[in-house]
Design a protein around this motif. Structure first.
Motif, PDB file in Angstrom:
ATOM      1  N   ILE A 127     -17.533  34.445 -65.099  1.00  0.00           N
ATOM      2  CA  ILE A 127     -16.974  34.004 -66.382  1.00  0.00           C
ATOM      3  C   ILE A 127     -17.000  32.471 -66.467  1.00  0.00           C
ATOM      4  CG2 ILE A 127     -14.821  33.814 -67.691  1.00  0.00           C
ATOM      5  CD1 ILE A 127     -14.142  36.679 -66.723  1.00  0.00           C
ATOM      6  N   ASN A 128     -16.631  31.819 -65.367  1.00  0.00           N
ATOM      7  CA  ASN A 128     -16.568  30.353 -65.358  1.00  0.00           C
ATOM      8  C   ASN A 128     -17.929  29.701 -65.163  1.00  0.00           C
ATOM      9  OD1 ASN A 128     -13.831  30.582 -65.696  1.00  0.00           O
ATOM     10  ND2 ASN A 128     -13.353  30.331 -63.522  1.00  0.00           N
ATOM     11  N   ASP A 129     -18.971  30.514 -65.125  1.00  0.00           N
ATOM     12  CA  ASP A 129     -20.338  30.017 -64.900  1.00  0.00           C
ATOM     13  C   ASP A 129     -20.425  29.203 -63.606  1.00  0.00           C
ATOM     14  OD1 ASP A 129     -23.061  29.719 -65.397  1.00  0.00           O
ATOM     15  OD2 ASP A 129     -22.770  27.894 -66.588  1.00  0.00           O
ATOM     16  N   GLN A 130     -19.681  29.631 -62.605  1.00  0.00           N
ATOM     17  CA  GLN A 130     -19.752  28.975 -61.302  1.00  0.00           C
ATOM     18  C   GLN A 130     -20.702  29.707 -60.369  1.00  0.00           C
ATOM     19  OE1 GLN A 130     -15.531  29.086 -60.777  1.00  0.00           O
ATOM     20  NE2 GLN A 130     -15.320  26.865 -61.035  1.00  0.00           N
ATOM     21  N   SER A 131     -21.119  30.917 -60.759  1.00  0.00           N
ATOM     22  CA  SER A 131     -22.211  31.559 -60.038  1.00  0.00           C
ATOM     23  C   SER A 131     -22.951  32.507 -60.973  1.00  0.00           C
ATOM     24  CB  SER A 131     -21.731  32.253 -58.759  1.00  0.00           C
ATOM     25  OG  SER A 131     -20.818  33.256 -59.054  1.00  0.00           O
ATOM     26  N   ASP A 132     -24.191  32.818 -60.597  1.00  0.00           N
ATOM     27  CA  ASP A 132     -25.023  33.719 -61.393  1.00  0.00           C
ATOM     28  C   ASP A 132     -24.906  35.144 -60.868  1.00  0.00           C
ATOM     29  OD1 ASP A 132     -26.203  31.554 -62.938  1.00  0.00           O
ATOM     30  OD2 ASP A 132     -27.272  31.027 -61.094  1.00  0.00           O
ATOM     31  N   ILE A 133     -24.709  35.272 -59.557  1.00  0.00           N
ATOM     32  CA  ILE A 133     -24.547  36.581 -58.930  1.00  0.00           C
ATOM     33  C   ILE A 133     -23.357  36.503 -57.990  1.00  0.00           C
ATOM     34  CG2 ILE A 133     -25.587  38.285 -57.372  1.00  0.00           C
ATOM     35  CD1 ILE A 133     -28.346  37.457 -58.409  1.00  0.00           C
TER      36      ILE A 133
END
Ligand code: TV7
Ligand code: ZN
Length: 380
Positions: A127-133
């Motif tokens: 959600i926080n765009d801190q990881s893609d997977i």
């Protein structure tokens, strides 16, 4: 580490807690949280921990569990112990479906809150765009219901994660490749078009949990937003992977999910203690790699898997694939519990040919066509 060429280099986070592997369902019970320790040893033995973000996870709070589960069930789970269960009011066993499949064991609430906390943390990273997977191998307990445990699952970490993701994502796709039908997740989102659930599983009307017929497609607003791919014993690599890709490709292209949750139950492998499919590790992994190739944010969770050495092999291999790494077949030097991996001591033992393939070409082709028809309704 050998990195393979891929147009997509996702940022991968690995969510784990070494404590989860210390809980015991009971000596004869097939579910062994110890398999998670084997997995973590393989993952770090191969050096994958150096190329991912590692997070030691927290417990989910009772408030978080109540986002899906009922008040009285969360309260029961937090209070019950092997010692006090017999002193609870009459009817408690029946009400909460306690028995051989879902026993009351020591610190059951800590165990359930830990694997659920890991899935919640993982979904929040996306959600926080801190990881893609984001990966949580201790999660994927897809049978748990609002008010009771079912099939070794106490808290439904997948439903909780979907609810978390729905706060920011318009469309969530759930893909389940466990041997068993993902009934708890399907049921929770059966009437909404914001979550598409698809499950590939053994089905004959009797096999646990006895749901997942091809005619279960969702209802009211959710009609055509659930899909079931019922399979018979002995399905092999080629038929499974071909069917998987030919259904998932048009599904992703048509539904356009903004996030995908994949449940990677390892009991669909050949030689599983409770299983009846003939999949090899590389075929199972190919399904995960295929979903990854769409470049959509992914939450990857575990699930079933009852031959611990193969569960850990599979999930280490899949952790590699998600990082664009193909792990060599030679096990890492100094691997703890190396003895568990005999007699071949490799990452990719041959796991096929135990069961005759009872899925005819005609059956598989008919099933594929029925699934594609369901997908066509989404365009309308
Ligand atoms: C996600 N199969 C969970 C899969 C849950 C499967 C079942 C067992 C089993 C339980 C045991 C045990 C077992 C050898 C296998 C109708 C029953 C038959 C209990 C003995 N040995 C997942 C659940 C499934 C427990 N349940 O999808 C303690 O097999 O088929 C059933 C139900 C009634 C209860 N009995 C089995 O993979 C994580 N249970 C030995 C000891
Ligand atoms: Zn299963």
């Amino acid at each position: 580490l050998f990195e393979f060429n891929s147009p997509y280099s996702p940022r991968v986070s690995y969510h784990f807690n070494p404590k989860v592997s210390n809980y015991h369902y009971g000596v004869r019970h097939p579910m062994k949280p110890f398999r998670l320790m084997l997995t973590d040893h393989l993952v770090s033995g191969y050096g994958l921990h150096k190329i991912m973000d590692l997070y030691e996870t927290r417990s989910a709070t009772p408030d978080e569990l109540r986002k899906f589960h009922s008040d009285d069930y969360v309260k029961f789970l937090s209070k019950v112990t092997p010692e006090n269960i017999s002193k609870m009011p009459r009817g408690t066993f029946e009400k909460f479906n306690i028995g051989d499949d879902c026993p009351i064991f020591q610190n059951i609430f800590d165990y359930s809150s830990l694997y659920a906390g890991a899935s919640l943390d993982a979904s929040t990273k996306l959600i926080n765009d801190q990881s893609d997977i984001a990966i949580n191998w201790s999660g994927g307990l897809h049978h748990a219901k609002k008010g009771n445990p079912s099939g070794f699952c106490y808290i439904n970490d997948i439903v909780l994660s979907v609810l978390n993701l729905l706060r920011y994502h318009p469309r969530v796709l759930y893909i389940d490749i466990d041997l068993h039908h993902g009934d708890g997740v399907q049921e929770a989102f059966y009437t909404t078009d914001r979550v598409f659930t698809v499950s590939f599983h053994k089905y004959n009307g009797e096999f646990f949990p006895a749901t997942g017929d091809i005619n279960e497609i969702g209802c009211s607003k959710g009609k055509h937003f659930a899909m079931n791919v019922p399979l018979d014993d002995g399905i092999d690599d080629e038929s499974y992977v071909t069917l998987f890709k030919s259904v998932i490709d048009p599904l992703i292209t048509t539904y356009k999910p903004t996030v995908i949750i994949q449940q990677c139950g390892a009991d669909s492998l050949g030689h599983d203690r409770l299983g009846c499919f003939n999949l090899n590790i590389k075929a199972h992994g190919e399904c995960v790699n295929f979903v990854k190739s769409f470049g959509i944010p992914m939450l990857v969770v575990g699930g079933g898997g009852y031959t611990p050495r193969n569960v850990s092999r599979l999930w280490a291999h899949e952790t590699g694939l998600l990082n664009n790494v193909l792990l060599p077949k030679e096990l890492p030097d100094g691997l703890p519990f190396r003895d568990s991996f005999g007699p071949d001591y490799t990452l990719y033992p041959v796991l096929d040919d135990l069961f005759e393939n009872k899925n005819s070409k005609k059956y598989l082709e008919d099933t594929r066509i029925r699934c594609l028809e369901n997908i066509r309704y989404l365009q309308g």
